[in-house]
Design a protein around this motif. Structure first.
Motif, PDB file in Angstrom:
ATOM      1  N   MET A  91      -6.560   3.651   9.947  1.00  0.00           N
ATOM      2  CA  MET A  91      -6.959   3.231   8.607  1.00  0.00           C
ATOM      3  C   MET A  91      -5.814   3.237   7.609  1.00  0.00           C
ATOM      4  O   MET A  91      -5.805   2.452   6.657  1.00  0.00           O
ATOM      5  CB  MET A  91      -8.077   4.156   8.089  1.00  0.00           C
ATOM      6  N   LEU A  92      -4.881   4.148   7.783  1.00  0.00           N
ATOM      7  CA  LEU A  92      -3.860   4.328   6.744  1.00  0.00           C
ATOM      8  C   LEU A  92      -2.429   4.005   7.197  1.00  0.00           C
ATOM      9  O   LEU A  92      -1.480   4.361   6.507  1.00  0.00           O
ATOM     10  CB  LEU A  92      -3.904   5.774   6.221  1.00  0.00           C
ATOM     11  N   SER A  93      -2.279   3.330   8.313  1.00  0.00           N
ATOM     12  CA  SER A  93      -0.915   3.082   8.807  1.00  0.00           C
ATOM     13  C   SER A  93      -0.082   2.294   7.796  1.00  0.00           C
ATOM     14  O   SER A  93       1.135   2.517   7.667  1.00  0.00           O
ATOM     15  CB  SER A  93      -0.954   2.351  10.146  1.00  0.00           C
ATOM     16  N   GLU A  94      -0.714   1.415   7.056  1.00  0.00           N
ATOM     17  CA  GLU A  94       0.021   0.611   6.066  1.00  0.00           C
ATOM     18  C   GLU A  94       0.402   1.430   4.835  1.00  0.00           C
ATOM     19  O   GLU A  94       1.155   0.965   3.981  1.00  0.00           O
ATOM     20  CB  GLU A  94      -0.825  -0.590   5.625  1.00  0.00           C
ATOM     21  N   CYS A  95      -0.126   2.634   4.747  1.00  0.00           N
ATOM     22  CA  CYS A  95       0.168   3.504   3.597  1.00  0.00           C
ATOM     23  C   CYS A  95       1.252   4.523   3.923  1.00  0.00           C
ATOM     24  O   CYS A  95       1.583   5.372   3.083  1.00  0.00           O
ATOM     25  CB  CYS A  95      -1.094   4.256   3.162  1.00  0.00           C
ATOM     26  N   MET A  96       1.797   4.449   5.117  1.00  0.00           N
ATOM     27  CA  MET A  96       2.770   5.471   5.516  1.00  0.00           C
ATOM     28  C   MET A  96       4.081   5.315   4.744  1.00  0.00           C
ATOM     29  O   MET A  96       4.653   4.223   4.664  1.00  0.00           O
ATOM     30  CB  MET A  96       3.030   5.394   7.020  1.00  0.00           C
ATOM     31  N   LEU A 101       0.811  -1.221   0.000  1.00  0.00           N
ATOM     32  CA  LEU A 101       0.000   0.000   0.000  1.00  0.00           C
ATOM     33  C   LEU A 101       0.848   1.277   0.000  1.00  0.00           C
ATOM     34  O   LEU A 101       0.309   2.366  -0.209  1.00  0.00           O
ATOM     35  CB  LEU A 101      -0.957  -0.011   1.198  1.00  0.00           C
ATOM     36  N   ARG A 102       2.134   1.139   0.212  1.00  0.00           N
ATOM     37  CA  ARG A 102       2.974   2.340   0.193  1.00  0.00           C
ATOM     38  C   ARG A 102       3.241   2.795  -1.248  1.00  0.00           C
ATOM     39  O   ARG A 102       3.719   3.917  -1.468  1.00  0.00           O
ATOM     40  CB  ARG A 102       4.272   2.064   0.935  1.00  0.00           C
ATOM     41  N   GLY A 103       2.950   1.924  -2.188  1.00  0.00           N
ATOM     42  CA  GLY A 103       2.970   2.330  -3.594  1.00  0.00           C
ATOM     43  C   GLY A 103       4.310   2.204  -4.288  1.00  0.00           C
ATOM     44  O   GLY A 103       5.338   1.951  -3.671  1.00  0.00           O
ATOM     45  N   LYS A 104       4.262   2.416  -5.576  1.00  0.00           N
ATOM     46  CA  LYS A 104       5.439   2.220  -6.442  1.00  0.00           C
ATOM     47  C   LYS A 104       6.468   3.331  -6.285  1.00  0.00           C
ATOM     48  O   LYS A 104       7.644   3.144  -6.630  1.00  0.00           O
ATOM     49  CB  LYS A 104       5.009   2.127  -7.911  1.00  0.00           C
ATOM     50  N   ASP A 105       6.044   4.507  -5.796  1.00  0.00           N
ATOM     51  CA  ASP A 105       6.983   5.635  -5.721  1.00  0.00           C
ATOM     52  C   ASP A 105       7.772   5.675  -4.416  1.00  0.00           C
ATOM     53  O   ASP A 105       8.626   6.552  -4.243  1.00  0.00           O
ATOM     54  CB  ASP A 105       6.219   6.960  -5.883  1.00  0.00           C
ATOM     55  N   ALA A 106       7.476   4.772  -3.507  1.00  0.00           N
ATOM     56  CA  ALA A 106       8.164   4.780  -2.207  1.00  0.00           C
ATOM     57  C   ALA A 106       9.069   3.552  -2.093  1.00  0.00           C
ATOM     58  O   ALA A 106       8.677   2.459  -2.504  1.00  0.00           O
ATOM     59  CB  ALA A 106       7.138   4.762  -1.081  1.00  0.00           C
ATOM     60  N   GLY A 126       0.873  10.077 -13.640  1.00  0.00           N
ATOM     61  CA  GLY A 126       1.257   8.703 -13.268  1.00  0.00           C
ATOM     62  C   GLY A 126       1.880   8.567 -11.889  1.00  0.00           C
ATOM     63  O   GLY A 126       2.319   7.476 -11.516  1.00  0.00           O
ATOM     64  N   ARG A 127       1.916   9.641 -11.137  1.00  0.00           N
ATOM     65  CA  ARG A 127       2.506   9.549  -9.792  1.00  0.00           C
ATOM     66  C   ARG A 127       1.431   9.230  -8.762  1.00  0.00           C
ATOM     67  O   ARG A 127       0.281   9.666  -8.901  1.00  0.00           O
ATOM     68  CB  ARG A 127       3.195  10.861  -9.412  1.00  0.00           C
ATOM     69  N   ASP A 128       1.875   8.526  -7.730  1.00  0.00           N
ATOM     70  CA  ASP A 128       0.958   8.284  -6.614  1.00  0.00           C
ATOM     71  C   ASP A 128       0.652   9.607  -5.901  1.00  0.00           C
ATOM     72  O   ASP A 128       1.452  10.555  -5.963  1.00  0.00           O
ATOM     73  CB  ASP A 128       1.593   7.315  -5.606  1.00  0.00           C
TER      74      ASP A 128
END
Ligand code: HEM
Length: 240
Positions: free
Chosen positions: A213-218, A136-141, A161-163
């Protein structure tokens, strides 16, 4: 003998039953007046069957049935508690009852919640965040938490195309995977893309548990440009 017993209870004797109230309705010669209600269904004790009278189920004769509440409808009478109950009304969601924005005047508050696509309920989001393979942190991290400079944050605005990254309480989050799950819609949450969401978030729903809710996105923490210059690698682990 049994018949005489019966007569004592139901039909006043013309001779010996002094206890009977029917004596008041006797004629001067002791003949009972037959329109007494207690006697009309049993005009003569001698016509009664010989079965023991005490085994006979009680009969009301031509007595009127006891009155029923509510015109005979099978409904219990209203209790004292029922008058204290709140009348049934449509249940409102907490979003409808809660202010949608602190700047909206009372009475003009309307829900701005959107209809989410199938598979994008809060429960679906919870399932996604509990899966360690969700990325969930995405391709840019990178894999590790990083320091994010304001310039880098500005670039992560969800365009080209950026997160979309945003900041809440000094921490940087990739909100791109959460966008289709956001009950307030894509446009609302992306207002915070590439910048801080603290103010917007607190205006709309301060009760929402962002971290939960978003801890996995940090992605990392927001730092100023000087702090970035001091650290070559940019990894938070190097600060220790
Ligand atoms: C720029 C940032 C954000 C803005 C402007 C925004 C805006 C909104 C709006 C307008 C609603 C609809 C409120 C309503 O009318 O009931 C909403 C609902 C909601 N938002 Fe956000 N949002 C933002 C960020 C977030 C984030 C990051 C999360 C998750 C941590 C989140 C979680 C929710 C939830 C759970 C609801 C439903 C609230 C309810 O059930 O009443 N929002 N949002």
């Amino acid at each position: 003998m049994a018949q005489e017993e019966t007569g004592k209870h139901h039909v006043p004797s013309t001779t010996s039953d002094r206890r009977s109230p029917a004596k008041d309705t006797q004629t001067s010669v002791g003949i009972p007046i037959v329109n007494d209600q207690r006697t009309t269904d049993l005009p003569s004790t001698r016509k009664r069957p010989s079965s023991p009278p005490r085994l006979k189920p009680p009969t009301f004769g031509n007595m009127a049935a006891p009155p029923r509440p509510g015109n005979g409808a099978l409904r219990p009478p209203p209790s004292a508690a029922s008058s204290l109950r709140v009348p049934a009304t449509k249940v409102l969601s907490n979003a409808l009852m809660a202010p949608t924005s602190s700047i909206m005047p009372p009475g003009k508050q309307v829900s701005r919640k959107v209809i989410l696509e199938p598979g994008h309920s809060p429960l679906d989001w919870a399932a996604l965040t509990s899966n360690p393979n969700s990325q969930l942190r995405g391709k840019d991290a990178p894999d590790n938490l990083i320091r994010v400079a304001p310039a880098q944050l500005k670039e992560q605005n969800g365009r080209k195309g950026r997160d979309a990254w945003t900041v809440y309480q000094g921490k940087v989050y990739n909100i791109t995977p959460y966008v289709p799950f956001h009950p307030g819609g894509k446009g609302e949450i992306l207002r915070g893309a590439g910048k801080s969401s603290d103010k917007l978030f607190m205006e709309v729903h301060p009760w929402v548990n962002w971290d939960g809710m978003l801890s996995e996105c940090m992605v990392g923490i927001l730092v100023n440009d000087e702090e970035i210059a001091d650290t070559k690698s940019g990894g938070l682990d190097d600060m220790d």
